[in-house]
Design a protein around this motif. Structure first.
Motif, PDB file in Angstrom:
ATOM      1  N   ASP A 280       0.873  -1.179   0.000  1.00  0.00           N
ATOM      2  CA  ASP A 280       0.000   0.000   0.000  1.00  0.00           C
ATOM      3  C   ASP A 280       0.909   1.228   0.000  1.00  0.00           C
ATOM      4  OD1 ASP A 280      -1.769   2.091   0.448  1.00  0.00           O
ATOM      5  OD2 ASP A 280      -2.992   0.959   1.899  1.00  0.00           O
TER       6      ASP A 280
ATOM      7  N   SER B 226      -4.264   2.597  -1.082  1.00  0.00           N
ATOM      8  CA  SER B 226      -5.654   2.724  -0.628  1.00  0.00           C
ATOM      9  C   SER B 226      -6.118   4.175  -0.563  1.00  0.00           C
ATOM     10  CB  SER B 226      -5.779   2.102   0.755  1.00  0.00           C
ATOM     11  OG  SER B 226      -4.932   2.786   1.681  1.00  0.00           O
TER      12      SER B 226
ATOM     13  N   HIS C  63      -3.972   8.898  -8.271  1.00  0.00           N
ATOM     14  CA  HIS C  63      -5.381   8.713  -8.691  1.00  0.00           C
ATOM     15  C   HIS C  63      -5.751   9.455  -9.977  1.00  0.00           C
ATOM     16  CE1 HIS C  63      -5.568  12.476  -6.450  1.00  0.00           C
ATOM     17  NE2 HIS C  63      -5.459  11.864  -5.287  1.00  0.00           N
TER      18      HIS C  63
ATOM     19  N   ARG D 186      -6.310  -2.032   0.808  1.00  0.00           N
ATOM     20  CA  ARG D 186      -7.359  -2.279  -0.196  1.00  0.00           C
ATOM     21  C   ARG D 186      -7.500  -1.068  -1.106  1.00  0.00           C
ATOM     22  NH1 ARG D 186      -9.459  -7.420   1.468  1.00  0.00           N
ATOM     23  NH2 ARG D 186      -7.705  -7.894   2.804  1.00  0.00           N
ATOM     24  N   PRO D 187      -7.677  -1.243  -2.385  1.00  0.00           N
ATOM     25  CA  PRO D 187      -7.661  -2.520  -3.083  1.00  0.00           C
ATOM     26  C   PRO D 187      -6.268  -3.141  -3.065  1.00  0.00           C
ATOM     27  CG  PRO D 187      -7.525  -0.749  -4.676  1.00  0.00           C
ATOM     28  CD  PRO D 187      -7.710  -0.100  -3.329  1.00  0.00           C
TER      29      PRO D 187
ATOM     30  N   TYR E  19      -3.547   1.308  -9.168  1.00  0.00           N
ATOM     31  CA  TYR E  19      -4.510   0.758  -8.203  1.00  0.00           C
ATOM     32  C   TYR E  19      -4.821   1.821  -7.159  1.00  0.00           C
ATOM     33  CZ  TYR E  19      -2.705  -3.538 -10.252  1.00  0.00           C
ATOM     34  OH  TYR E  19      -2.304  -4.504 -11.139  1.00  0.00           O
ATOM     35  N   HIS E  20      -6.121   2.069  -6.939  1.00  0.00           N
ATOM     36  CA  HIS E  20      -6.528   3.099  -5.968  1.00  0.00           C
ATOM     37  C   HIS E  20      -7.976   2.828  -5.580  1.00  0.00           C
ATOM     38  CE1 HIS E  20      -7.983   7.057  -4.556  1.00  0.00           C
ATOM     39  NE2 HIS E  20      -6.728   7.263  -4.182  1.00  0.00           N
ATOM     40  N   SER E  21      -8.346   3.196  -4.365  1.00  0.00           N
ATOM     41  CA  SER E  21      -9.703   2.898  -3.882  1.00  0.00           C
ATOM     42  C   SER E  21     -10.802   3.583  -4.694  1.00  0.00           C
ATOM     43  CB  SER E  21      -9.823   3.277  -2.403  1.00  0.00           C
ATOM     44  OG  SER E  21      -9.334   4.586  -2.193  1.00  0.00           O
ATOM     45  N   ASP E  22     -10.482   4.626  -5.460  1.00  0.00           N
ATOM     46  CA  ASP E  22     -11.489   5.269  -6.315  1.00  0.00           C
ATOM     47  C   ASP E  22     -11.463   4.766  -7.761  1.00  0.00           C
ATOM     48  OD1 ASP E  22     -12.339   6.835  -4.222  1.00  0.00           O
ATOM     49  OD2 ASP E  22     -11.141   8.585  -4.791  1.00  0.00           O
TER      50      ASP E  22
ATOM     51  N   ASN F 102     -15.057   3.930   4.061  1.00  0.00           N
ATOM     52  CA  ASN F 102     -15.045   2.803   3.122  1.00  0.00           C
ATOM     53  C   ASN F 102     -13.640   2.430   2.662  1.00  0.00           C
ATOM     54  OD1 ASN F 102     -17.840   2.807   3.226  1.00  0.00           O
ATOM     55  ND2 ASN F 102     -17.947   4.379   1.629  1.00  0.00           N
ATOM     56  N   VAL F 103     -12.642   3.136   3.153  1.00  0.00           N
ATOM     57  CA  VAL F 103     -11.270   2.885   2.688  1.00  0.00           C
ATOM     58  C   VAL F 103     -10.441   2.294   3.821  1.00  0.00           C
ATOM     59  CG1 VAL F 103      -9.229   3.919   1.641  1.00  0.00           C
ATOM     60  CG2 VAL F 103     -11.481   4.860   1.127  1.00  0.00           C
ATOM     61  N   THR F 104      -9.881   1.102   3.593  1.00  0.00           N
ATOM     62  CA  THR F 104      -9.027   0.482   4.611  1.00  0.00           C
ATOM     63  C   THR F 104      -7.614   0.275   4.071  1.00  0.00           C
ATOM     64  OG1 THR F 104      -9.869  -1.649   3.890  1.00  0.00           O
ATOM     65  CG2 THR F 104     -10.825  -0.756   5.894  1.00  0.00           C
TER      66      THR F 104
END
Ligand code: AMP
Ligand code: MN
Ligand code: MN
Ligand code: MN
Length: 288
Positions: A6, A253, A196, A267-268, A226-229, A262-264
């Motif tokens: 991450d 993340s 992002h 992840r992703p 890779y990004h949570s959005d 919603n972001v941990t």
């Protein structure tokens, strides 16, 4: 052998809710191979995170920062990695950006007051202070103060109603051009990665490619795939662009803590294997 990383997280040194050592702890609990702390416009959390990570055998720590920039295509965030801590070229630029925030924040609070939101800078500073934070105030702190004042049911709604781009109380910061940010990161021995890309104002894939090529001319090293959005179809597009243009691939993340529930951490999933050998070597990540 740990397989996921991450490279994009925030602590209370900027607008995250956890202390740097707690973010490191979370990454270890998620059994990540590597973590980067990338606070907005500050490196203040890095020493504490580094010290916490040194106690852990299986987690590599990468010093990072997320820097605001602006070009003709609008504002963007650049992630810096692997730079020398305390380098004057980078610290000087970050200090300028923090001063610009200090000028901007009271203006946003004043606009809010004019809109009938009863709020002071003290209320905003209180949000950061409760999280154990430092001097840096972002719109996320202001959004939380608006929520507490009862003018929004969530920080998300506070962005939509008041402080999101183009909303009534939004005030721009002074930004530096991406070339200047990239130069400062390089001068400090670091790498520059576009954060992002989904949040960039690009019209279509061709336009994004043009923007990326311009940034590469300015020295851009990589792209956050890779990004949570990022929905899966975006990940595919960014992956293929990265491969075609020869940009390094990263992911993270954008963890902030409970303010972005919603972001941990972790992840992703970003596979360590997705990061190319050159970048992995530069950041001291073992892909074997
Ligand atoms: P600033 O750097 O002060 O302009 O604040 C930007 C920060 O606000 C970002 O890093 C996010 O943490 C947060 N943010 C921006 N837009 C939104 C949104 N629509 N919803 C929730 N948080 C947001
Ligand atoms: Mn943030
Ligand atoms: Mn960002
Ligand atoms: Mn971020």
């Amino acid at each position: 052998m740990r397989r996921f990383i991450d490279l994009h997280t925030h602590s209370n040194a900027s607008d995250g809710a956890l202390a740097p050592a707690q973010v490191v702890q979370r990454a270890d609990e998620e059994k990540l191979a590597a973590l980067a702390l990338t606070d907005h416009d500050t490196t203040a959390g890095l020493a504490a995170a580094q010290a916490a990570a040194e106690q852990l055998d299986e987690l590599s720590f990468v010093p990072g920062v997320e820097v605001s920039a602006r070009s003709e295509v609008g504002s963007m965030h650049l992630l810096g990695y692997g730079f020398e801590l305390g380098h004057p070229a980078l610290e000087g630029l970050l200090e300028q950006l923090r001063v610009s925030r200090q000028r901007r924040n009271p203006r946003m609070v004043q606009r809010l007051q004019e809109l009938g939101v009863d709020l002071t800078m003290d209320d905003v500073r209180q949000v950061a202070a409760e999280r154990g934070g430092g001097e840096l105030i972002s719109r996320l702190h202001i959004a939380e103060a608006i929520r507490r004042a009862g003018h929004a049911s969530s920080t998300q709604q506070a962005f939509e109603r008041y402080v999101g781009k183009g909303a009534a109380a939004y005030v721009e910061k002074d930004y530096r051009p991406p070339s200047e940010v990239i130069d400062a990161l390089h001068a400090a021995g670091g790498l520059a990665v576009l954060a992002h890309p989904v949040h960039l104002d690009y019209r279509n894939r061709r336009h994004l490619e043009t923007i990326l090529r311009d940034l590469m001319d300015a020295g851009l090293d990589g792209i956050e795939v890779y990004h949570s959005d990022h929905p899966p179809e975006h990940v595919r597009i960014y992956l293929s662009l990265a491969r075609r243009l020869g940009l390094a691939i990263t992911g993270g993340s954008d963890f902030h803590g409970p303010t972005k529930p919603n972001v941990t951490v972790g992840r992703p999933r970003t596979p360590l294997a997705a990061v190319g050998k050159r970048l992995a070597d530069r950041l001291g990540l073992d892909r074997s």
